[in-house]
Design a protein around this motif. Structure first.
Motif, PDB file in Angstrom:
ATOM      1  N   HIS A   1     -74.822 131.945  14.498  1.00  0.00           N
ATOM      2  CA  HIS A   1     -76.363 131.566  14.357  1.00  0.00           C
ATOM      3  C   HIS A   1     -75.821 130.731  13.566  1.00  0.00           C
ATOM      4  N   CYS A   2     -77.229 130.242  12.968  1.00  0.00           N
ATOM      5  CA  CYS A   2     -77.349 129.077  12.345  1.00  0.00           C
ATOM      6  C   CYS A   2     -78.566 129.641  11.061  1.00  0.00           C
TER       7      CYS A   2
ATOM      8  N   TYR B   1     -82.791 125.773   9.892  1.00  0.00           N
ATOM      9  CA  TYR B   1     -82.280 125.554  10.716  1.00  0.00           C
ATOM     10  C   TYR B   1     -83.175 125.374  12.530  1.00  0.00           C
ATOM     11  N   TYR B   2     -83.347 126.664  12.431  1.00  0.00           N
ATOM     12  CA  TYR B   2     -83.949 126.147  14.099  1.00  0.00           C
ATOM     13  C   TYR B   2     -85.286 126.341  14.305  1.00  0.00           C
TER      14      TYR B   2
ATOM     15  N   GLU C   1     -87.057 123.623  11.609  1.00  0.00           N
ATOM     16  CA  GLU C   1     -86.338 122.575  11.622  1.00  0.00           C
ATOM     17  C   GLU C   1     -85.908 121.756  12.353  1.00  0.00           C
ATOM     18  N   THR C   2     -85.507 121.866  13.634  1.00  0.00           N
ATOM     19  CA  THR C   2     -85.313 121.503  15.135  1.00  0.00           C
ATOM     20  C   THR C   2     -85.734 121.695  16.318  1.00  0.00           C
ATOM     21  N   LYS C   3     -87.311 123.013  16.035  1.00  0.00           N
ATOM     22  CA  LYS C   3     -88.012 123.417  16.996  1.00  0.00           C
ATOM     23  C   LYS C   3     -87.006 124.178  18.104  1.00  0.00           C
ATOM     24  N   ALA C   4     -86.081 124.424  17.590  1.00  0.00           N
ATOM     25  CA  ALA C   4     -84.689 125.239  18.831  1.00  0.00           C
ATOM     26  C   ALA C   4     -85.922 126.485  19.455  1.00  0.00           C
ATOM     27  N   CYS C   5     -86.523 126.973  19.061  1.00  0.00           N
ATOM     28  CA  CYS C   5     -87.251 128.113  19.738  1.00  0.00           C
ATOM     29  C   CYS C   5     -88.928 127.542  19.713  1.00  0.00           C
TER      30      CYS C   5
END
Length: 145
Positions: free
Chosen positions: A123-124, A128-129, A131-135
């Motif tokens: 996990h990060c 980070y999640y 900023e990257t819009k991973a979710c």
């Protein structure tokens, strides 16, 4: 480990020969009863290992609906076309095979048995999640993260 100690099976079987060996493991072995690991012809030149996520010695899994009454309209049984069917029922099972070119130590076997039961999850940093819009798109509030 002796069977008479009363501990639960860890879900692994190590088989070896002159050219190395193989460790087979089932994740959550005793929790997923009636899973099983069968070994046949162990004294012969070629042993046979069968891994059962649902043992062939157990009764068939009962997928009958427990009632004809709809309890939750938002669940799968809330849709007329799917009412009282096993559609949507799932049970994830995991098995692992680890090959060895030479006999592992007891410490190594214990390590593999443990890692196969509780695999580490990467996990990060939460930022980070965001900023990257991973979710998905999130509104970042500095004081809440």
């Amino acid at each position: 480990m002796q069977a008479i100690t009363g501990n639960r099976a860890r879900g692994g079987l190590y088989i070896s020969g002159v050219n190395g060996g193989m460790l087979v493991t089932l994740k959550d072995f005793w929790q997923k009863h009636p899973s099983s690991i069968d070994i046949d012809y162990l004294a012969n030149d070629q042993a046979e290992c069968t891994i059962w996520f649902w043992s062939n010695q157990a009764k068939a899994m009962n997928l009958e609906h427990y009632t004809d009454q709809t309890h939750v309209e938002s669940a799968y049984e809330g849709f007329d076309e799917l009412r009282a069917t096993a559609t949507g029922i799932a049970n994830t099972n995991e098995g692992t095979i680890t090959l060895f070119s030479e006999a592992p130590t007891d410490k190594m076997l214990n390590f593999y048995l443990q890692i196969h039961q509780q695999k580490p999850l990467l996990h990060c940093d939460p930022l980070y999640y965001v900023e990257t819009k991973a979710c998905g798109f999130l509104i970042y509030l500095e004081n809440h993260i």
